[in-house]
Design an enzyme around this catalytic site. Structure first.
Site, short mmCIF file in Angstrom:
data_model
loop_
_atom_site.label_atom_id
_atom_site.label_comp_id
_atom_site.label_asym_id
_atom_site.label_seq_id
_atom_site.Cartn_x
_atom_site.Cartn_y
_atom_site.Cartn_z
N CYS A 274 0.82 -1.18 0.09
CA CYS A 274 -0.05 -0.01 0.20
C CYS A 274 0.81 1.23 0.20
O CYS A 274 0.52 2.13 -0.77
CB CYS A 274 -1.02 -0.06 1.02
SG CYS A 274 -0.25 0.44 2.94
N HIS A 322 -2.50 1.63 6.65
CA HIS A 322 -2.89 1.35 5.21
C HIS A 322 -3.16 2.86 4.63
O HIS A 322 -3.41 3.78 5.47
CB HIS A 322 -4.23 0.57 5.29
CG HIS A 322 -4.58 -0.02 3.91
ND1 HIS A 322 -3.72 -0.82 3.26
CD2 HIS A 322 -5.42 0.77 3.13
CE1 HIS A 322 -4.50 -0.76 1.99
NE2 HIS A 322 -5.23 0.27 1.78
N HIS A 334 -5.79 1.78 -4.18
CA HIS A 334 -5.07 1.19 -3.16
C HIS A 334 -4.69 -0.15 -3.50
O HIS A 334 -5.25 -0.94 -4.46
CB HIS A 334 -5.71 1.35 -1.96
CG HIS A 334 -6.68 0.21 -1.58
ND1 HIS A 334 -6.95 -0.32 -0.55
CD2 HIS A 334 -7.58 -0.11 -2.32
CE1 HIS A 334 -8.07 -1.13 -0.43
NE2 HIS A 334 -8.68 -1.14 -1.62
#
Length: 359
Positions: A274, A322, A334
């Site tokens: 990520c 994240h 993402h």
């Protein structure tokens, strides 16, 4: 006849063996229950599997960000150590040269030191020239003292560099140990998630991971959201609303990577985690971001959820573990986890923790 009867031996299948076998089974059951992925829970529903897999992926991602941070620090320590060693080598070359000059001075002094100055003056055919030479020798002695001082100073500097290098090497080994620990954690979590998913039917597994099966019934492809995002990329104005040209470039890069696999520790160009995707997107726009999510959130100006514009980095979970790249309309691009490729998703699907505008 009784005298010839052999004494009865206890077989391994006796009480002690049964006890040991029972304890072994109990231990195996305990280990299976602790792992949470074995036969201790044979009847998990797809929803329960999804909850467990999501938790494992979150824990793996947290460990991944720690790994990325440790890797960044290890790389920096390695570079500092190399610089220290290079500097020490250069100083040692200069030291060796100074030592050679000092040795030449000492040898010349030894050769010329057999006669006293008065005798040398008396025997000289050119007293005036000798007196000039004596003055030069005195100055040479001063230069020799200065040379000795330089050698001593260089020795001290080299020893200090070696001491700093030893400390840096210790730091590097500590970082390498951290890397190994985090890698073990990551692979353990991902293996556990993989085992859980393998217990589902292909259809249930596709629903849990958010992917759809191909017409042939084998393999997976990007989600419908990803396909929609590729279509969006083909339409004009897909980066409309980005505050700067660089933010728009980062969004365009993220769109171009839809469908790329998630690989922990990867920063492109063909796979990402990520924070690696965020780093690569802004790198393509000429901006250098930190490697980890918990550093990236401080890489720009914080903005509220209501102020979000395309290109803003959006962060999730209380540990800031994240990150996605906002593209507008409450959506982001993402890199979710190993079971899902880079794709478009609503920012509402995870607990929002904050956002930052890089440019």
């Amino acid at each position: 006849m009784a005298a010839h009867r052999k004494p009865r031996q206890r077989s391994f299948g006796g009480h002690k063996a049964r006890t040991a076998f029972t304890l072994a089974l109990a231990g195996a059951a305990t280990a299976t229950a602790f792992d949470g992925t074995g036969q201790a829970e044979p009847n998990l529903t797809p929803a329960q599997v999804k909850a467990k897999v999501d938790r494992l992926y979150r824990e793996a991602e947290e460990a991944t960000e720690k790994y990325n941070g440790a890797h960044e620090k290890a790389t920096a320590a390695e570079q500092r150590l190399k610089s220290l060693r290079d500097e020490a080598a250069r100083k040692e070359e200069r030291l060796n040269s100074a030592r050679e000059k000092l040795g030449s001075m000492a040898a010349a002094q030894y050769r010329d030191g057999g006669l006293s100055p008065a005798v040398q003056l008396a025997l000289s055919d050119d007293p005036d020239g000798y007196l000039d030479g004596a003055a030069f020798a005195e100055r040479a002695g001063d230069r020799q003292s200065a040379a000795v001082s330089r050698v001593r100073r260089q020795l001290r500097e080299i020893e200090q560099l070696r001491g700093t290098a030893r400390l840096e090497l210790t730091t590097l080994r500590t970082r390498q140990a951290e890397l190994k620990k985090h890698k073990t954690t990551i692979t353990g979590k991902l293996d556990a998630a993989r085992r859980l998913l393998s217990r589902l039917t292909e259809a249930d597994r596709a629903r849990v991971t958010g992917s759809t099966t191909t017409g042939g019934g084998t393999g997976t492809r990007a989600s419908r959201a990803t396909t929609g995002a590729r279509d969006t990329l083909r339409t004009p104005g897909s980066t409309a609303g980005a505050p700067t040209a660089r933010a728009a470039a980062a969004v365009s890069y993220a769109y171009s990577k839809l469908g790329s696999p998630y690989v922990w520790g990867a920063t492109g160009p063909n796979a990402f985690d990520c924070s690696g995707l965020a780093l690569a997107a802004y790198r393509s726009a000429g901006i250098s971001l930190p490697r980890t999510t918990y550093a990236q959130i401080d890489a720009g100006r914080r903005v509220s959820r209501s102020e979000l514009l395309p290109g803003d980095l959006v962060f999730f979970y209380s540990g800031i573990t994240h990150v996605g790249i906002y593209i507008g309309d409450g959506r982001m691009i993402h890199a979710p986890n190993p079971s899902a490729p880079v794709r478009v998703a609503p920012i509402s699907e995870m607990p929002f923790a904050g956002a930052t505008r890089v440019v």
